[in-house]
Design a protein around this motif. Structure first.
Motif, short mmCIF file in Angstrom:
data_model
loop_
_atom_site.label_atom_id
_atom_site.label_comp_id
_atom_site.label_asym_id
_atom_site.label_seq_id
_atom_site.Cartn_x
_atom_site.Cartn_y
_atom_site.Cartn_z
N LEU A 57 134.95 14.94 103.74
CA LEU A 57 136.02 15.83 104.19
C LEU A 57 136.50 16.70 103.03
N ALA A 58 136.68 16.12 101.86
CA ALA A 58 137.13 16.88 100.70
C ALA A 58 136.12 17.97 100.33
N GLY A 59 134.84 17.65 100.38
CA GLY A 59 133.81 18.65 100.09
C GLY A 59 133.82 19.78 101.09
N ALA A 60 134.03 19.43 102.36
CA ALA A 60 134.10 20.46 103.41
C ALA A 60 135.34 21.33 103.23
N GLN A 61 136.47 20.72 102.87
CA GLN A 61 137.69 21.49 102.62
C GLN A 61 137.48 22.46 101.46
N ALA A 62 136.80 22.00 100.43
CA ALA A 62 136.51 22.88 99.29
C ALA A 62 135.67 24.08 99.73
N ALA A 63 134.71 23.84 100.62
CA ALA A 63 133.89 24.94 101.14
C ALA A 63 134.74 25.91 101.94
N LEU A 64 135.68 25.41 102.72
CA LEU A 64 136.58 26.30 103.46
C LEU A 64 137.35 27.19 102.49
N GLY A 65 137.78 26.62 101.38
CA GLY A 65 138.48 27.41 100.37
C GLY A 65 137.62 28.53 99.83
N LYS A 66 136.40 28.22 99.52
CA LYS A 66 135.47 29.23 99.00
C LYS A 66 135.20 30.31 100.05
N MET A 67 135.11 29.90 101.31
CA MET A 67 134.77 30.83 102.38
C MET A 67 135.93 31.71 102.83
N PHE A 68 137.14 31.15 102.85
CA PHE A 68 138.24 31.84 103.53
C PHE A 68 139.47 32.15 102.69
N ILE A 124 131.00 18.55 112.39
CA ILE A 124 132.38 18.95 112.67
C ILE A 124 132.69 20.27 111.98
N PHE A 125 132.27 20.40 110.73
CA PHE A 125 132.49 21.62 109.95
C PHE A 125 131.83 22.82 110.63
N GLU A 126 130.57 22.67 110.99
CA GLU A 126 129.84 23.78 111.62
C GLU A 126 130.51 24.24 112.91
N ASP A 127 130.88 23.30 113.76
CA ASP A 127 131.55 23.64 115.01
C ASP A 127 132.90 24.31 114.75
N PHE A 128 133.64 23.78 113.80
CA PHE A 128 134.96 24.32 113.48
C PHE A 128 134.86 25.75 112.98
N VAL A 129 133.95 26.00 112.06
CA VAL A 129 133.81 27.35 111.49
C VAL A 129 133.36 28.34 112.55
N LYS A 130 132.45 27.92 113.43
CA LYS A 130 132.02 28.81 114.52
C LYS A 130 133.20 29.20 115.39
#
Length: 134
Positions: A57-68, A124-130
């Motif tokens: 989850l932390a790694g995915a949150q970090a990716a959200l930060g980089k993306m958005f 979960i990440f892929e679905d959420f970002v879509k």
């Protein structure tokens, strides 16, 4: 493809859950994170090495930060709400955000450790970002 990248990082390169998630998302999403920067997520594996917030989850949150994020969460319109919504989605689908509660369900002694948890987090990440990008 994302699961293949996770497997490569998690099993073949022996990265932890947080490192594996962020590295896989970096490659799959073209985030161009400098190699040295992956050290920043290292202490988040295994629930911050203490069974707390899931490292995947932390790694995915970090990716959200980089993306958005524009570089400052509180100055990026909607970013904090989006991140909160992602954590809530994760909690709803996984049953908890804490490693200590997820590990009994996902950890395997066969050498694959918590890879299924990391795979599920990626889905979960892929679905959420879509959904978010709509």
């Amino acid at each position: 493809m994302l699961n293949e990248l996770i497997k490569k990082n998690y099993l073949d390169e022996n990265c932890n859950c947080a490192e594996s998630m962020l590295k896989a998302l970096d490659e799959a999403c073209g985030l161009a994170i400098p190699a040295e920067s992956f050290k920043l997520i290292s202490g988040f594996g295994g629930g911050m090495c203490a069974g707390y917030t899931c490292g995947a989850l932390a790694g995915a949150q970090a990716a959200l930060g980089k993306m958005f994020s524009n570089g400052k969460a509180h100055e990026t319109e909607g970013f904090m709400d989006m991140c909160g919504a992602f954590v809530n989605r994760f909690a709803e689908e996984m049953g908890s955000i804490n490693c200590s509660e997820l590990k009994p369900q996902y950890f395997k002694e066969d050498g694959t450790r918590c890879i299924e948890c990391v795979y599920k987090t990626a889905a979960i990440f892929e679905d959420f970002v879509k959904e978010y990008k709509k």
